[in-house]
Each structure stands twice: as structure tokens, then as C-alpha cells.
Design a protein around this motif. Structure first.
Motif, PDB file in Angstrom:
ATOM      1  N   PRO A  21       0.826  -1.227   0.000  1.00  0.00           N
ATOM      2  CA  PRO A  21       0.000   0.000   0.000  1.00  0.00           C
ATOM      3  C   PRO A  21       0.855   1.271   0.000  1.00  0.00           C
ATOM      4  O   PRO A  21       0.505   2.248  -0.647  1.00  0.00           O
ATOM      5  CB  PRO A  21      -0.803  -0.112   1.300  1.00  0.00           C
ATOM      6  N   SER A  22       1.979   1.218   0.703  1.00  0.00           N
ATOM      7  CA  SER A  22       2.856   2.396   0.742  1.00  0.00           C
ATOM      8  C   SER A  22       3.364   2.745  -0.665  1.00  0.00           C
ATOM      9  O   SER A  22       3.385   3.920  -1.059  1.00  0.00           O
ATOM     10  CB  SER A  22       4.016   2.111   1.692  1.00  0.00           C
ATOM     11  N   LEU A  23       3.744   1.703  -1.415  1.00  0.00           N
ATOM     12  CA  LEU A  23       4.218   1.929  -2.794  1.00  0.00           C
ATOM     13  C   LEU A  23       3.079   2.470  -3.662  1.00  0.00           C
ATOM     14  O   LEU A  23       3.287   3.379  -4.476  1.00  0.00           O
ATOM     15  CB  LEU A  23       4.761   0.628  -3.393  1.00  0.00           C
ATOM     16  N   LEU A  24       1.884   1.914  -3.449  1.00  0.00           N
ATOM     17  CA  LEU A  24       0.730   2.369  -4.245  1.00  0.00           C
ATOM     18  C   LEU A  24       0.404   3.833  -3.941  1.00  0.00           C
ATOM     19  O   LEU A  24       0.140   4.628  -4.847  1.00  0.00           O
ATOM     20  CB  LEU A  24      -0.501   1.494  -3.950  1.00  0.00           C
ATOM     21  N   ILE A  25       0.445   4.179  -2.642  1.00  0.00           N
ATOM     22  CA  ILE A  25       0.133   5.569  -2.250  1.00  0.00           C
ATOM     23  C   ILE A  25       1.176   6.514  -2.852  1.00  0.00           C
ATOM     24  O   ILE A  25       0.831   7.596  -3.347  1.00  0.00           O
ATOM     25  CB  ILE A  25       0.064   5.711  -0.715  1.00  0.00           C
ATOM     26  N   THR A  26       2.439   6.092  -2.841  1.00  0.00           N
ATOM     27  CA  THR A  26       3.494   6.935  -3.441  1.00  0.00           C
ATOM     28  C   THR A  26       3.234   7.133  -4.934  1.00  0.00           C
ATOM     29  O   THR A  26       3.369   8.243  -5.454  1.00  0.00           O
ATOM     30  CB  THR A  26       4.885   6.302  -3.231  1.00  0.00           C
ATOM     31  N   ALA A  27       2.843   6.039  -5.591  1.00  0.00           N
ATOM     32  CA  ALA A  27       2.578   6.127  -7.036  1.00  0.00           C
ATOM     33  C   ALA A  27       1.410   7.083  -7.298  1.00  0.00           C
ATOM     34  O   ALA A  27       1.488   7.938  -8.195  1.00  0.00           O
ATOM     35  CB  ALA A  27       2.278   4.742  -7.592  1.00  0.00           C
ATOM     36  N   ILE A  28       0.362   6.972  -6.499  1.00  0.00           N
ATOM     37  CA  ILE A  28      -0.807   7.855  -6.694  1.00  0.00           C
ATOM     38  C   ILE A  28      -0.411   9.307  -6.422  1.00  0.00           C
ATOM     39  O   ILE A  28      -0.779  10.209  -7.176  1.00  0.00           O
ATOM     40  CB  ILE A  28      -1.988   7.424  -5.775  1.00  0.00           C
ATOM     41  N   SER A  29       0.366   9.503  -5.367  1.00  0.00           N
ATOM     42  CA  SER A  29       0.757  10.886  -5.037  1.00  0.00           C
ATOM     43  C   SER A  29       1.617  11.481  -6.150  1.00  0.00           C
ATOM     44  O   SER A  29       1.447  12.647  -6.512  1.00  0.00           O
ATOM     45  CB  SER A  29       1.469  10.948  -3.686  1.00  0.00           C
TER      46      SER A  29
ATOM     47  N   VAL B 109       8.334  11.384 -10.356  1.00  0.00           N
ATOM     48  CA  VAL B 109       8.058  10.032  -9.842  1.00  0.00           C
ATOM     49  C   VAL B 109       9.245   9.549  -9.006  1.00  0.00           C
ATOM     50  O   VAL B 109       9.073   9.083  -7.864  1.00  0.00           O
ATOM     51  CB  VAL B 109       7.743   9.052 -11.007  1.00  0.00           C
ATOM     52  N   ALA B 110      10.454   9.713  -9.553  1.00  0.00           N
ATOM     53  CA  ALA B 110      11.659   9.268  -8.822  1.00  0.00           C
ATOM     54  C   ALA B 110      11.794  10.045  -7.514  1.00  0.00           C
ATOM     55  O   ALA B 110      12.106   9.468  -6.466  1.00  0.00           O
ATOM     56  CB  ALA B 110      12.890   9.459  -9.692  1.00  0.00           C
ATOM     57  N   GLY B 111      11.527  11.347  -7.578  1.00  0.00           N
ATOM     58  CA  GLY B 111      11.621  12.201  -6.387  1.00  0.00           C
ATOM     59  C   GLY B 111      10.642  11.756  -5.306  1.00  0.00           C
ATOM     60  O   GLY B 111      10.989  11.694  -4.128  1.00  0.00           O
ATOM     61  N   SER B 112       9.420  11.401  -5.719  1.00  0.00           N
ATOM     62  CA  SER B 112       8.401  10.960  -4.752  1.00  0.00           C
ATOM     63  C   SER B 112       8.860   9.698  -4.031  1.00  0.00           C
ATOM     64  O   SER B 112       8.765   9.592  -2.808  1.00  0.00           O
ATOM     65  CB  SER B 112       7.075  10.671  -5.454  1.00  0.00           C
ATOM     66  N   PHE B 113       9.354   8.729  -4.812  1.00  0.00           N
ATOM     67  CA  PHE B 113       9.804   7.480  -4.192  1.00  0.00           C
ATOM     68  C   PHE B 113      11.023   7.707  -3.299  1.00  0.00           C
ATOM     69  O   PHE B 113      11.172   7.070  -2.259  1.00  0.00           O
ATOM     70  CB  PHE B 113      10.087   6.409  -5.263  1.00  0.00           C
ATOM     71  N   LEU B 114      11.863   8.657  -3.709  1.00  0.00           N
ATOM     72  CA  LEU B 114      13.049   8.975  -2.905  1.00  0.00           C
ATOM     73  C   LEU B 114      12.637   9.625  -1.577  1.00  0.00           C
ATOM     74  O   LEU B 114      13.144   9.260  -0.518  1.00  0.00           O
ATOM     75  CB  LEU B 114      13.955   9.929  -3.692  1.00  0.00           C
ATOM     76  N   VAL B 115      11.686  10.554  -1.663  1.00  0.00           N
ATOM     77  CA  VAL B 115      11.194  11.231  -0.445  1.00  0.00           C
ATOM     78  C   VAL B 115      10.598  10.200   0.512  1.00  0.00           C
ATOM     79  O   VAL B 115      10.885  10.189   1.709  1.00  0.00           O
ATOM     80  CB  VAL B 115      10.148  12.318  -0.809  1.00  0.00           C
ATOM     81  N   THR B 116       9.775   9.297  -0.046  1.00  0.00           N
ATOM     82  CA  THR B 116       9.121   8.280   0.779  1.00  0.00           C
ATOM     83  C   THR B 116      10.140   7.366   1.447  1.00  0.00           C
ATOM     84  O   THR B 116      10.081   7.129   2.651  1.00  0.00           O
ATOM     85  CB  THR B 116       8.167   7.436  -0.093  1.00  0.00           C
ATOM     86  N   SER B 117      11.104   6.870   0.654  1.00  0.00           N
ATOM     87  CA  SER B 117      12.035   5.895   1.231  1.00  0.00           C
ATOM     88  C   SER B 117      13.034   6.555   2.178  1.00  0.00           C
ATOM     89  O   SER B 117      13.238   6.070   3.298  1.00  0.00           O
ATOM     90  CB  SER B 117      12.755   5.121   0.129  1.00  0.00           C
ATOM     91  N   VAL B 118      13.618   7.680   1.743  1.00  0.00           N
ATOM     92  CA  VAL B 118      14.617   8.340   2.595  1.00  0.00           C
ATOM     93  C   VAL B 118      13.934   8.927   3.839  1.00  0.00           C
ATOM     94  O   VAL B 118      14.412   8.750   4.961  1.00  0.00           O
ATOM     95  CB  VAL B 118      15.390   9.423   1.800  1.00  0.00           C
TER      96      VAL B 118
END
Lengths: 206, 292
Positions: B103-111, B129-138
Motif C-alpha cells: 500500500p505504501s508503494l501504491l500511495i506513493t505512485a498515486i501521489s 516520480v523518482a523524487g516521490s519514491f526517494l522522499v518516501t524511502s529516505v
């Protein structure tokens, strides 16, 4: 109905109301600058520039409803042209085709050897260097120096900020200088040959 | 060399003329291809702002969810398995809380989709997209490395605070410690000539036979790889643990005693099944509770 004096917004409205003649006038108004930008950006490939200019106006037609007439229509069309050109360059690089074949290169080199005008030689050299830099740098150079767009206009076209455009132009020039430094020895060699030939010729006449 | 700006301006290539029939050809093409003007209207700036704010909000939710997933992994102690090399990677993977990660990955993708759609960030799609995933993971990792989760968990459990979802996570999830029949983690409580006694995170005492020559002192946190034998655990590899990170397991597990509810039991049972299938040994207390 004569649409020549109509504003862009009026032409768009008339086209939406199914007046094809209005769209013809609209195309005629913008076809030259868009084609010129695409021709210069796409390595002076006439055929590609013509095809993409046509697809730009087809896209414009399909999206007439989404134009914000309060903003610059010209920048909006340039933006479509930028996207279409980027897609085209991507497809070309996927197919690993060359936009500039060996024949064209050698033709250019031959021409250079017979040229005496310094500024033309510089110009040719610049064109050669522009073939070698990344498309994103080439594009800002084309828009800023050849199409004479402002930083703000380029920012709108590229969906970027004016500061970022300034940085891109600076980087593009740095890359260009590096390439020119590599190409310059060739030019220097041509100069030496020309000067030597000229001195021999003078010696004969004296 | 001349000034490059000057040269560039003078190097403008001449552009050939377009065919005279160009505009007519465009109209012809429109007719041939049966193109129509799309009825989709331009999105208003309010909609764009709305997308942007919702996108940012979802990004924060994804960041918090990632933090929760990382916290659950940290607290389960499954990372200890990786200290013994790649042989336990599959066992470690069984402890990954996929029901939170996905769900976390899905929410990041939607955001990221909403942020792209809002046109508020003047950057390319790939970069957003890359920035969103980076913000979420870091951001999620950074948050999980602080003590905020332990504090929230302590408040939720001790003060019995009820906040939807948050209470569920801290009460019913992130409340177990891995048990593996080839790996032991614990604090040395006693040492003698032949074996050492350790206290595992569940508070149980384990008898450990260390490899020859290994010395430990009471109070140290250690992890061992080996096998269960008749009267204890025979370690073939022993490593000293980081007291800060390992100490957390003990604090964490100590806080939870006798507070498991039905849902938490269910979750534990699922983990237990996973462990058994993967040659993992279940928590004896849990088995007893389940039988009851």
C-alpha cells in the motif's frame, strides 16, 4: 468570411464552431516559426521538421479546447512542438538511426576546405559542435540564440523555470566550448594549409 | 576565438521554405484521419492546486507508512538474520510486512501521479516520480531511525490512547520478535566454563554453548548462528551486537507483556505459520496462547 484580422482567440473559437478556414489562418500564422524551430533543433533535417510541424498542428487542432487563451498561445504551440520533437528524437535513438549521415559530414568538410570566410567557418564549426551536444542543450541554444526567445518563454516551452533555463544555457555553452576545443585543431590545420597556399601563390606572382 | 555568444548568434542556420500548400495539407490530414477537437476542457488552477495538495498529503502518508514498515522490520529483529550472510535472505523476506509495503508503494505512485497532473512542479514526469519514491524511502528511513515510533508505541499501549489506524499498528503490529531455530539473539546474564546463559527478547533464559575461545561478559548483547541441541543451543558463529539497536528489542518486548489482543494473536499466528514453513521455530509462549 475573412479571418486575417482576427485574434488568435477568435480563430480558435471559430475553429471550435466548425470553421475550418479559421484554423487554416491559424496554422499559417504559426507554421513558419514552429517549422524554423524544429528544423534547427532537429539537425536541419527538412523532412523530419516538416512532418513534425504537421503533427504539431494536428495535436493543436485536437486540443483547441484546452488552450488557455489568457496565456501565450505561441508558447503553448512551441511546447507541443518541443514534446513532439523529443518523442521523435527518442524514437530515432531507439532505432539507432543517424540524423546526420557520413555523406553530409564529408560534404560539410569539403565545403569548409574551400571557404575563405572566417565567420562562415566558425558558423560551420558551431553547427558541427551542435550536432555533438545533448539534445536538451541543443534545444536551449536553438531557442535562445536562433529563435531569440527570452528565458521566460523558453521556461514555458520546456515546463521549467527561468533560472533553470539560464543554467541550461550556461552548461550548453560549456559543453559547446569543450567540443569546439576538440574540433579546433582541425580548423587550425585548415588555416595553416590555406596560409601556406596563399604564401606560395604570392611567391609565384612576385 | 570570438565570443561564443556572438558566434552562436551569427551561426543561425537558414531555414528552407515550407511548401505553399502546408496549411491546406494540415486541413486535408485532419479530414483524412477524421480528427476531432477533444471535448476535454482545460483544468482550472483550483483543480491543479487541489491535486497538488492532495498529492503532497498522500506523499506524507506514504512516508509515514514506510516508516511503520521499517519500524516493524527493525522491531522484529529479522535484520539480525542478515548478519550471517545471504543464507537467511529468504527467511528475512518472510518477515517483510508486505501488507504495509505494497500500500505504501501504491500511495506513493498515486501521489506522484497527482503531483505530475497538478503541473505545479516544473520538472519532468520521471523526475517527479523518482523524487516521490526517494522522499518516501529516505524520509521513512530517517523517521524510523528516530525514537518517535517507540515513544508513540509507549503512549498508545501504556496510556491506552485510541487513534484509528495508528493505535492498530502500534498495538497489533510491530509487537513480535523473530524466532529462528538456527539463530539466537540475547543478553548475556551468566557465564561459566562450559556455557553461557542469555536472556532472549521474550525474557526467556537460554543455555548457549559458544564456539571455542569466544569470550563474553554479562550484560553484552550477542547473536549466534548454530543449532538447537538437547540441552540448549550450540553456536558455531557468535557476534557482538550493537547495544543500542539490540537493546531496543528488550525494551520493546518488555513493554508488551500480557497485552496481546485477539487481532494481534491472529497476526502472530500468521507469522508463526510462515516460520514453521520456513523451518522457523515459533515462540513457545505464543503456541501456548494459541492453544488456549
Amino acid at each position: 468570411m475573412n479571418h486575417l484580422s482576427n485574434s488568435d482567440a477568435e480563430l480558435i473559437q471559430a475553429t471550435i464552431n466548425d470553421d475550418q478556414e479559421a484554423f487554416k489562418i491559424f496554422v499559417e500564422r504559426y507554421q513558419k516559426p514552429i517549422y524554423s524551430y524544429l528544423y534547427r533543433f532537429l539537425y536541419q533535417n527538412r523532412e523530419a521538421a516538416e512532418d513534425i510541424t504537421q503533427s504539431v498542428f494536428l495535436k493543436v487542432y485536437q486540443n483547441l479546447n484546452t488552450i488557455d487563451t489568457a496565456k501565450s498561445i505561441k508558447s503553448w504551440i512551441y511546447r507541443i512542438a518541443h514534446n513532439e520533437a523529443a518523442n521523435y528524437l527518442r524514437s530515432v535513438s531507439r532505432k539507432k538511426e543517424s540524423l546526420f549521415d557520413d555523406e553530409q559530414w564529408s560534404k560539410m568538410a569539403d565545403q569548409k576546405e574551400h571557404q575563405e570566410d572566417n565567420s562562415e567557418q566558425y558558423s560551420e564549426l558551431i553547427q558541427k559542435a551542435l550536432e555533438k551536444i545533448k539534445p536538451k542543450y541543443r534545444e536551449v541554444i536553438v531557442l535562445y540564440y536562433f529563435e531569440e526567445k527570452s528565458y521566460e518563454e523558453i521556461a514555458t516551452i520546456l515546463n521549467s523555470s527561468a533560472n533553470s533555463v539560464g543554467t541550461q544555457i550556461r552548461r550548453a555553452k560549456q559543453h559547446l566550448k569543450k567540443i569546439l576545443d576538440k574540433l579546433a585543431p582541425d580548423l587550425a590545420a585548415i588555416f595553416i594549409v590555406l596560409i601556406s597556399l596563399l604564401s606560395i601563390e604570392r611567391g609565384r606572382t612576385l | 576565438m570570438k565570443n561564443i555568444d556572438e558566434i552562436l548568434k551569427k551561426s543561425k542556420p537558414e531555414v528552407p521554405e515550407l511548401p505553399i500548400s502546408f496549411s491546406s495539407d494540415v486541413l486535408l490530414k485532419i479530414k483524412e484521419q477524421g480528427l476531432t477537437i477533444s471535448s476535454q476542457k482545460m483544468t482550472s488552477p483550483i483543480v491543479n492546486w487541489f491535486s497538488f495538495i492532495i498529492g503532497l498529503g498522500l506523499l506524507m502518508v506514504a512516508l509515514l507508512t514506510t516508516n511503520n514498515a521499517i519500524y516493524e522490520v527493525q522491531m522484529s529483529g529479522s535484520l539480525e538474520l542478515l548478519s550471517f550472510g545471504t543464507q537467511y535472505v529468504s527467511d528475512f523476506a518472510k518477515y517483510l510486512p508486505l501488507d504495509i509495503i505494497i500500500p505504501s508503494l501504491l500511495i506513493t505512485a498515486i501521489s506522484s501521479w497527482l503531483l505530475v497532473r497538478s503541473h505545479m512542479i516544473k520538472r519532468g514526469v520521471a523526475l517527479i516520480v523518482a523524487g516521490s519514491f526517494l522522499v518516501t524511502s529516505v524520509g521513512g528511513s530517517a523517521l524510523a531511525s528516530t525514537s518517535i515510533n517507540s515513544k508513540i508505541q509507549a503512549s498508545v499501549i501504556k496510556e491506552k490512547i485510541e487513534i484509528p489506524i495508528i493505535s492498530w499498528f502500534y498495538k497489533e503490529r510491530a509487537r513480535y520478535h523473530m524466532k529462528h531455530n538456527s539463530v539466537q539473539v540475547g543478553q548475556v546474564i551468566e557465564q561459566n566454563k562450559h556455557f553461557v546463559l542469555i536472556k532472549d527478547p521474550y525474557g526467556q533464559t537460554q543455555k548457549i554453548y559458544l564456539p571455542g575461545g569466544m569470550k563474553v561478559t554479562p550484560g553484552q548483547y550477542i547473536r549466534m548462528n548454530g543449532q538447537v541441541i538437547e540441552n540448549g543451543f550450540k553456536a558455531t558463529i557468535m557476534q557482538h551486537c550493537n547495544p543500542t539497536s539490540t537493546g531496543k528489542y528488550f525494551m520493546h518486548m518488555g513493554m508488551m507483556s500480557n497485552e496481546m489482543n485477539g487481532n494481534m494473536m491472529k497476526h502472530h499466528r500468521q507469522m508463526q505459520n510462515k516460520m514453521m514453513n520456513g523451518k522457523m521455530m515459533g515462540n513457545r509462549d505464543m503456541m501456548r496462547n494459541n492453544k488456549q
